[in-house]
Design an enzyme around this catalytic site. Structure first.
Site, short mmCIF file in Angstrom:
data_model
loop_
_atom_site.label_atom_id
_atom_site.label_comp_id
_atom_site.label_asym_id
_atom_site.label_seq_id
_atom_site.Cartn_x
_atom_site.Cartn_y
_atom_site.Cartn_z
CB ALA A 131 -0.93 0.00 1.23
CE LYS A 135 3.30 -4.88 -17.94
NZ LYS A 135 4.70 -4.61 -17.72
CD GLU A 179 6.54 4.59 -22.33
OE1 GLU A 179 5.62 4.39 -21.52
OE2 GLU A 179 7.74 4.29 -22.09
CG HIS A 212 1.05 -3.95 -21.95
ND1 HIS A 212 0.33 -4.52 -20.93
CD2 HIS A 212 1.87 -3.05 -21.37
CE1 HIS A 212 0.71 -3.99 -19.78
NE2 HIS A 212 1.63 -3.10 -20.02
NE ARG A 245 -0.59 3.46 -38.62
CZ ARG A 245 -1.10 4.66 -38.89
NH1 ARG A 245 -1.61 4.89 -40.09
NH2 ARG A 245 -1.10 5.61 -37.99
CE1 TYR A 305 -6.11 7.68 -39.12
CE2 TYR A 305 -6.40 7.81 -36.74
CZ TYR A 305 -5.58 7.77 -37.85
OH TYR A 305 -4.21 7.81 -37.70
CG MET A 306 -11.61 3.39 -43.58
SD MET A 306 -10.79 1.81 -43.35
CE MET A 306 -12.17 0.83 -42.76
#
Length: 517
Positions: free
Chosen positions: A39, A184, A252, A276, A372, A404-405
């Site tokens: 904690a 993890k 990042e 992930h 993507r 979005y396309m």
């Protein structure tokens, strides 16, 4: 009663009615004890406690049912723990009188117990405090619930789980359930992950164990099943006949920033790609499950992982940003990659021949996470627009959540010229006033509800490690060297060359601009 609490109870009535339908058959009332082990650490302060507070504000944690216990080795009082986490609860929310009242109400639910992670004394004291709370609530048989959140390093999981099993399980006269949430990394390779799973598995049944991967709680990741299986538009397109390649990207724009010692032990593949991004790949590539029951969904994810072919060395590029070893906690001769591009190939009827490009890196030129999906070229291109780029379906996970396309359309004007544009669903514009919940909020709530859909099953964890362990061992042995790259760049140039070999066609001159509110 304060105005803040009245608001909470009003929200609770609305939200619990809708959630009771989603989680039908799971008890939602009765005494709930949430125990945060570790904690006093950063994870608990920055993620776990704020997530619990947000659930409390929205009425999912009822003050007459829930009590929160912090447990750690640090010798502090209840009030000292409350003071440590108070600032994180209001971060980014302003400081209205109603919010401050809700913070005070929430903090009164927190009690701190000091003890070590491998001795009976501390856990016996913790159990005494939990039982006292349950007794004060006049808990009836079958309604006591204990949720243990291990915000701790994996090295102490076995000893902590043993202590919980021996000293902190529900009393036989109270019944109810005990659940364990573990963070993890789940091991460092196949062998260590299996050993950890076996140690915990000897103490708890699989339905009691919740292996948390916070990416599975992200709003756009949660949307993947709906997009794929609730829209006729995608059903005939989502296969090797129409899709050329899929990229799953995590970038990042900063380095390890004080976490160098921890990061160097794991590297970018263990830290990001093996868990992930691989979880995202499963949701992109899996077949339609029989139903939305957690086990049916997790069965399909395991099938995808078991269909992944061994990784080809020629389809891997590793990098390490210059200056990484300047961190005093990082060895000067570190071989740990801070960047990796890995091509995975799925050997099944739907995806044979389609490269899944996993790309993650630190200290790059931008910060984003996205999927993507790039479609094949239009056959018989009468408009000669191939040079402008292919159709792509992009799901932006963070920041500025959107999907979005990318389409080729006619450029407005008298000439018949083409240009790339997009059909855009940006969440900030479309869902104004709607707060997108943090991943930890959703996953903690799922744990309370007993829904394991968004958690990693043991056989799924094993299959994931089987894919990456051979390559990771070669990196650890120094047989696979990362290429240096400059901070603030796209990463090693060799990674772009790998993308080109894999068939990805980059669109030049096109930039997606998020709509303004």
């Amino acid at each position: 009663m304060g105005s803040g609490k009245w608001t909470i109870e009003k929200r609770s009535t609305i939200r619990n009615e809708s959630f009771s339908r989603e989680y039908a058959g799971v008890p939602e009332t009765g005494c709930l004890s949430i125990i945060v082990l570790g904690a006093s650490g950063d994870l608990a302060k920055k993620k776990t406690f704020p997530a619990l507070f947000n659930l409390y504000r929205q009425g999912f944690l009822q003050p007459n049912e829930v009590h929160i216990f912090g447990y750690a080795r640090t010798k502090i009082s209840d009030d000292e723990l409350r003071d440590r986490i108070r600032g994180y609860l209001i971060q980014g929310k302003g400081a209205s009188s109603e919010l401050l009242e809700e913070v005070s109400e929430f903090l009164r639910l927190i009690k701190y117990v000091c003890g070590s992670y491998d001795s009976a004394e501390g856990f016996q004291l913790l159990d005494k405090e939990i039982y006292g709370h349950e007794f004060s609530k006049n808990t009836i048989e079958g309604s006591s619930r204990r949720l243990f959140y291990l915000a701790l390093p994996p090295s102490v999981y076995p000893s902590v789980c043993k202590m919980i099993k021996n000293y902190c399980m529900n009393k036989s006269d109270l019944g109810g359930w005990t659940r364990i949430v573990v963070e993890k990394p789940f091991g460092k390779d196949l062998g260590s992950a299996e050993e950890l799973s076996a140690q915990i598995g000897e103490l708890f049944e699989e339905p009691q164990i919740y292996r948390i991967d916070h990416y599975l709680g992200k709003e756009l990741v949660q949307n993947l099943l709906v997009l794929r299986f609730a829209n006729r538009l995608f059903l005939p397109l989502w296969n090797r006949d129409n899709i050329d390649n899929v990229q799953i990207v995590f970038r990042e724009d900063f380095g390890t920033e004080g976490r160098g010692g921890y990061f160097d032990e794991y590297g970018i593949i263990r830290d990001i790609i093996q868990n992930h991004l691989l979880q995202v790949l499963c949701l992109v590539a899996m077949e339609k499950p029989v139903s939305l029951k957690p086990e049916h969904i997790r069965d399909e994810k395991v099938k995808v992982l078991q269909s992944v072919l061994p990784i080809n060395d020629h389809e891997v590029v590793l990098g390490q940003y210059k200056g990484y070893t300047d961190d005093p906690t990082v060895p000067d001769n570190s071989n740990t990659p801070t960047f990796a591009t890995v091509v995975l190939r799925i050997h099944n009827e739907r995806w044979e021949g389609v490269p899944f490009i996993m790309k993650a890196g630190k200290a790059l030129n931008s910060r984003k996470a996205e999927i993507r999906v790039q479609f094949k070229d239009v056959p018989g291109d009468i408009f000669k627009c191939k040079k402008q780029g292919r159709n792509e379906f992009v799901i932006r996970l963070q920041p500025l959540e959107a999907m979005y396309m990318k389409l080729t359309v006619k450029q407005p004007g008298l000439e018949m010229s083409t240009v790339q544009s997009e059909l855009d669903l940006s969440y900030g514009q479309r869902y104004q006033g709607v707060t997108i919940p943090e991943a930890y909020e959703r996953l903690i709530l799922d744990t309370i509800r007993g829904d394991q859909q968004h958690f990693v099953r043991r056989d799924e964890l094993k299959a994931a490690w089987e894919i990456f362990t051979p390559m990771l061992h070669r990196i650890d042995n120094g047989e696979f060297k990362p290429i240096p790259y400059l901070p603030g760049s796209r990463g090693p140039a060799e990674a772009d060359q790998l993308l080109e070999r894999a068939g990805y066609v980059q669109t030049h001159g096109y930039i997606w601009i998020p709509p303004t509110l």
